[in-house]
Design a protein around this motif. Structure first.
Motif, PDB file in Angstrom:
ATOM      1  N   VAL A   1      -9.146 -45.059  29.226  1.00 24.94           N
ATOM      2  CA  VAL A   1      -8.017 -44.280  28.718  1.00 24.94           C
ATOM      3  C   VAL A   1      -7.590 -44.815  27.354  1.00 24.94           C
ATOM      4  N   GLN A   2      -7.326 -43.904  26.457  1.00 23.22           N
ATOM      5  CA  GLN A   2      -6.777 -44.222  25.143  1.00 23.22           C
ATOM      6  C   GLN A   2      -5.470 -43.463  24.999  1.00 23.22           C
ATOM      7  N   ASP A   3      -4.380 -44.175  24.722  1.00 27.11           N
ATOM      8  CA  ASP A   3      -3.117 -43.458  24.549  1.00 27.11           C
ATOM      9  C   ASP A   3      -2.679 -43.473  23.090  1.00 27.11           C
ATOM     10  N   LEU A   4      -1.909 -42.468  22.752  1.00 29.14           N
ATOM     11  CA  LEU A   4      -1.321 -42.318  21.424  1.00 29.14           C
ATOM     12  C   LEU A   4       0.112 -41.864  21.634  1.00 29.14           C
ATOM     13  N   GLY A   5       1.069 -42.627  21.127  1.00 31.45           N
ATOM     14  CA  GLY A   5       2.466 -42.297  21.374  1.00 31.45           C
ATOM     15  C   GLY A   5       3.334 -42.441  20.141  1.00 31.45           C
ATOM     16  N   ALA A   6       4.528 -41.889  20.217  1.00 30.95           N
ATOM     17  CA  ALA A   6       5.463 -41.971  19.095  1.00 30.95           C
ATOM     18  C   ALA A   6       6.880 -41.723  19.588  1.00 30.95           C
ATOM     19  N   LYS A   7       7.837 -42.294  18.841  1.00 34.26           N
ATOM     20  CA  LYS A   7       9.250 -42.014  19.040  1.00 34.26           C
ATOM     21  C   LYS A   7       9.843 -41.644  17.690  1.00 34.26           C
ATOM     22  N   ASN A   8      10.613 -40.549  17.667  1.00 36.28           N
ATOM     23  CA  ASN A   8      11.220 -40.062  16.424  1.00 36.28           C
ATOM     24  C   ASN A   8      10.150 -39.911  15.343  1.00 36.28           C
TER      25      ASN A   8
ATOM     26  N   GLN B   1     -19.484 -52.606  24.047  1.00 33.82           N
ATOM     27  CA  GLN B   1     -20.457 -51.670  23.492  1.00 33.82           C
ATOM     28  C   GLN B   1     -19.872 -50.841  22.344  1.00 33.82           C
ATOM     29  N   GLY B   2     -18.699 -51.205  21.881  1.00 31.34           N
ATOM     30  CA  GLY B   2     -18.095 -50.518  20.745  1.00 31.34           C
ATOM     31  C   GLY B   2     -17.289 -49.286  21.088  1.00 31.34           C
ATOM     32  N   PHE B   3     -17.122 -48.992  22.379  1.00 29.65           N
ATOM     33  CA  PHE B   3     -16.367 -47.794  22.745  1.00 29.65           C
ATOM     34  C   PHE B   3     -14.880 -47.944  22.419  1.00 29.65           C
ATOM     35  N   GLY B   4     -14.337 -49.148  22.605  1.00 27.12           N
ATOM     36  CA  GLY B   4     -12.925 -49.354  22.298  1.00 27.12           C
ATOM     37  C   GLY B   4     -12.617 -49.084  20.841  1.00 27.12           C
ATOM     38  N   LYS B   5     -13.487 -49.550  19.962  1.00 26.26           N
ATOM     39  CA  LYS B   5     -13.296 -49.303  18.533  1.00 26.26           C
ATOM     40  C   LYS B   5     -13.427 -47.821  18.214  1.00 26.26           C
ATOM     41  N   GLU B   6     -14.391 -47.164  18.828  1.00 21.05           N
ATOM     42  CA  GLU B   6     -14.615 -45.735  18.572  1.00 21.05           C
ATOM     43  C   GLU B   6     -13.424 -44.902  19.034  1.00 21.05           C
ATOM     44  N   MET B   7     -12.873 -45.238  20.202  1.00 24.17           N
ATOM     45  CA  MET B   7     -11.717 -44.528  20.726  1.00 24.17           C
ATOM     46  C   MET B   7     -10.497 -44.722  19.830  1.00 24.17           C
ATOM     47  N   ARG B   8     -10.257 -45.965  19.428  1.00 26.15           N
ATOM     48  CA  ARG B   8      -9.096 -46.247  18.574  1.00 26.15           C
ATOM     49  C   ARG B   8      -9.242 -45.566  17.222  1.00 26.15           C
ATOM     50  N   ALA B   9     -10.445 -45.644  16.643  1.00 28.31           N
ATOM     51  CA  ALA B   9     -10.676 -44.993  15.355  1.00 28.31           C
ATOM     52  C   ALA B   9     -10.425 -43.495  15.451  1.00 28.31           C
ATOM     53  N   ALA B  10     -10.765 -42.907  16.588  1.00 33.56           N
ATOM     54  CA  ALA B  10     -10.580 -41.465  16.775  1.00 33.56           C
ATOM     55  C   ALA B  10      -9.105 -41.092  16.759  1.00 33.56           C
ATOM     56  N   VAL B  11      -8.276 -41.792  17.554  1.00 34.68           N
ATOM     57  CA  VAL B  11      -6.875 -41.388  17.629  1.00 34.68           C
ATOM     58  C   VAL B  11      -6.117 -41.747  16.360  1.00 34.68           C
ATOM     59  N   VAL B  12      -6.511 -42.850  15.707  1.00 33.01           N
ATOM     60  CA  VAL B  12      -5.863 -43.202  14.446  1.00 33.01           C
ATOM     61  C   VAL B  12      -6.234 -42.194  13.360  1.00 33.01           C
ATOM     62  N   SER B  13      -7.499 -41.801  13.313  1.00 34.73           N
ATOM     63  CA  SER B  13      -7.918 -40.768  12.357  1.00 34.73           C
ATOM     64  C   SER B  13      -7.144 -39.477  12.593  1.00 34.73           C
TER      65      SER B  13
ATOM     66  N   GLN C   1      -8.755 -61.724  22.130  1.00 33.61           N
ATOM     67  CA  GLN C   1      -9.500 -61.576  20.891  1.00 33.61           C
ATOM     68  C   GLN C   1     -10.344 -60.309  20.851  1.00 33.61           C
ATOM     69  N   GLN C   2     -10.681 -59.769  22.010  1.00 33.62           N
ATOM     70  CA  GLN C   2     -11.445 -58.521  22.035  1.00 33.62           C
ATOM     71  C   GLN C   2     -10.630 -57.383  21.433  1.00 33.62           C
ATOM     72  N   SER C   3      -9.379 -57.252  21.880  1.00 32.27           N
ATOM     73  CA  SER C   3      -8.512 -56.205  21.357  1.00 32.27           C
ATOM     74  C   SER C   3      -8.144 -56.461  19.899  1.00 32.27           C
ATOM     75  N   LEU C   4      -7.773 -57.705  19.600  1.00 34.41           N
ATOM     76  CA  LEU C   4      -7.395 -58.032  18.224  1.00 34.41           C
ATOM     77  C   LEU C   4      -8.592 -57.900  17.284  1.00 34.41           C
ATOM     78  N   GLY C   5      -9.792 -58.139  17.796  1.00 36.74           N
ATOM     79  CA  GLY C   5     -10.993 -57.959  16.984  1.00 36.74           C
ATOM     80  C   GLY C   5     -11.218 -56.509  16.611  1.00 36.74           C
ATOM     81  N   VAL C   6     -10.943 -55.605  17.558  1.00 34.98           N
ATOM     82  CA  VAL C   6     -11.032 -54.170  17.255  1.00 34.98           C
ATOM     83  C   VAL C   6     -10.034 -53.822  16.157  1.00 34.98           C
ATOM     84  N   SER C   7      -8.822 -54.328  16.287  1.00 38.35           N
ATOM     85  CA  SER C   7      -7.799 -54.050  15.285  1.00 38.35           C
ATOM     86  C   SER C   7      -8.224 -54.538  13.905  1.00 38.35           C
ATOM     87  N   THR C   8      -8.699 -55.773  13.835  1.00 40.80           N
ATOM     88  CA  THR C   8      -9.122 -56.339  12.559  1.00 40.80           C
ATOM     89  C   THR C   8     -10.259 -55.539  11.939  1.00 40.80           C
TER      90      THR C   8
END
Length: 214
Positions: free
Chosen positions: A96-103, A123-135, A155-162
């Motif tokens: 699951v990939q979530d995208l949220g916002a307030k105001n 396998q790079g799916f986390g990065k691909e999912m995040r890149a998709a919702v951010v794009s 570090q896995q999550s923070l590595g995707v972010s970096t």
């Protein structure tokens, strides 16, 4: 014939990357989500979530997940919303990939979170999912900032972010279940975003945009 997307426009959104189809979780998808979570998400006692929901007993996990999906839909407004998006590789539920916002109309800021079943991690799916919702947030919704956070040991999550260009945005202490964690906030803008070498395909955006009154 009236479709689910006609009744609730967020259901019509679909984001497609080279390997993954990302779309809102329907009730018919909940069993697949439960099975994916039950197959394992993280090492025992090492929860990457502020609420250690994945460590619940199997008979409690399923109703808790269903209630969370229903709650997010029920609380969805133009001012405060969370899109819970299932990531599929063909007919396989990955996570699951979530995208949220307030105001959002004023702040133009989104936040993200995600999980993947263990069998497809690394396998790079986390990065691909995040890149998709951010794009999608930057290019279609007009977001100006994307935020995320993770325990400093994750570090896995923070590595995707970096890898996507997020920059550190402060550390804070928080209670995660019965543990105290040091949590790293990260922040991304369209300028710092390290875009993927593929083009996101989007369906159902105009209807969602109207529904959000953007």
């Amino acid at each position: 014939m009236t479709s689910l997307a006609d009744i609730w426009p967020p259901f019509g959104l679909t984001l497609t990357t080279p390997r993954v189809t990302i779309r809102p979780i329907l009730d018919d998808d909940i069993p697949a989500a439960v099975d994916a979570a039950r197959s394992g998400i993280h090492e025992p006692g090492k929860s990457p979530f502020s609420m250690p929901w994945a460590e619940m007993p199997a008979d409690e996990l399923a109703p808790n997940m269903a209630q969370w999906y229903w709650r997010c839909r029920g609380n969805f407004t133009k001012d405060s919303w969370t899109l819970l998006l299932a990531a599929w590789r063909d007919d396989e539920f990955l996570g699951v990939q979530d995208l949220g916002a307030k105001n959002f109309k004023t702040l133009k800021t989104v936040s993200t979170g995600s999980w993947l079943k263990q069998s497809v991690q690394g396998q790079g799916f986390g990065k691909e999912m995040r890149a998709a919702v951010v794009s999608y947030a930057f290019d279609y919704l007009g977001a100006e900032v994307a935020e995320s956070e993770a325990a400093i040991w994750n570090q896995q999550s923070l590595g995707v972010s970096t890898s996507l260009g997020y920059e550190p945005n402060g550390i804070f202490r928080d209670a995660w279940g019965e543990k105290v964690e040091e949590v790293q906030r990260v922040r991304l803008t369209p300028t710092t975003f390290k875009r993927p070498d593929w083009t996101l395909k989007v369906q159902g955006h105009e209807e969602l945009k109207r529904y959000l009154k953007l």
